[in-house]
Design a protein around this motif. Structure first.
Motif, PDB file in Angstrom:
ATOM      1  N   TRP A 173       0.838  -1.204   0.000  1.00 51.19           N
ATOM      2  CA  TRP A 173       0.000   0.000   0.000  1.00 51.19           C
ATOM      3  C   TRP A 173       0.873   1.254   0.000  1.00 51.19           C
ATOM      4  O   TRP A 173       0.624   2.183  -0.768  1.00 51.19           O
ATOM      5  N   ALA A 211      -7.404  -1.781   0.338  1.00 51.32           N
ATOM      6  CA  ALA A 211      -7.101  -0.788   1.376  1.00 51.32           C
ATOM      7  C   ALA A 211      -6.843  -1.514   2.694  1.00 51.32           C
ATOM      8  O   ALA A 211      -7.664  -2.327   3.117  1.00 51.32           O
ATOM      9  N   ALA A 222      -7.123   4.361   4.632  1.00 55.99           N
ATOM     10  CA  ALA A 222      -6.661   4.094   3.259  1.00 55.99           C
ATOM     11  C   ALA A 222      -7.837   4.109   2.289  1.00 55.99           C
ATOM     12  O   ALA A 222      -7.734   4.633   1.181  1.00 55.99           O
ATOM     13  N   MET A 223      -8.957   3.543   2.709  1.00 57.40           N
ATOM     14  CA  MET A 223     -10.147   3.560   1.864  1.00 57.40           C
ATOM     15  C   MET A 223     -10.624   5.001   1.652  1.00 57.40           C
ATOM     16  O   MET A 223     -11.028   5.379   0.547  1.00 57.40           O
ATOM     17  N   LYS A 229      -8.541   6.555  -1.001  1.00 64.89           N
ATOM     18  CA  LYS A 229      -8.999   6.142  -2.330  1.00 64.89           C
ATOM     19  C   LYS A 229     -10.197   6.985  -2.759  1.00 64.89           C
ATOM     20  O   LYS A 229     -10.245   7.500  -3.885  1.00 64.89           O
ATOM     21  N   ASP A 276     -13.761  -3.006  -0.447  1.00 57.77           N
ATOM     22  CA  ASP A 276     -12.912  -2.592   0.676  1.00 57.77           C
ATOM     23  C   ASP A 276     -13.758  -2.431   1.936  1.00 57.77           C
ATOM     24  O   ASP A 276     -13.369  -2.896   3.020  1.00 57.77           O
TER      25      ASP A 276
END
Length: 151
Positions: free
Chosen positions: A22, A107, A112-113, A116, A141
């Protein structure tokens, strides 16, 4: 009546999420975006201003006469701008590929999601996925990160 599905968290997990993968994907996106913004500042914006300045010398000249000073200057200005535009398109494509890789990498966290989601909502470069594909990816995710609860 609402159906209730009994599942386990393991049903939504596909493969272990690599934080290092990631981080690599995010760094590639940030680098591609920095290259694009730097190119725009150093080359594209000045080239567009130079072309606009030449064009402004000849207002109303939509059909330039062959061999005229206006035609010669416009041809030179356009010839100087075209390779800059081409390189700009290549850099945009690199950012789009980086966005695609970011979207396709699971993710590792809700943060992290969110990154995105912010990337595809706020950026001019949204990758090559359709809006439906992006929503399916984000849904995947969300299901994985929540253990499938409520989705």
């Amino acid at each position: 009546m609402m159906k209730v599905y009994h599942t386990t968290r393991a049903a939504f997990q596909t493969a272990p999420i690599s934080l290092s993968k990631w981080k690599t994907v995010i760094a590639a996106h940030e680098n591609a975006l920095a290259d694009l913004r730097g190119f725009e500042f150093e080359f594209l914006n000045p080239a567009q201003r130079a072309f606009a300045a030449v064009r402004a010398k000849w207002p109303g000249e939509s059909q330039l006469k062959e061999g005229s000073l206006a035609q010669i200057q416009m041809h030179k200005a356009l010839a100087a701008l075209e390779p800059v535009r081409k390189r700009h398109e290549d850099l945009i494509d690199a950012v789009n590929r980086a966005v695609d890789e970011m979207l396709e990498t699971p993710a590792p966290s809700m943060a992290a999601m969110a990154l995105k989601l912010r990337t595809v909502v706020q950026s001019d470069c949204k990758g090559h996925h359709s809006a439906d594909d992006v929503l399916r990816i984000l849904q995947g995710d969300a299901q994985r990160l929540s253990g499938g609860e409520g989705l």
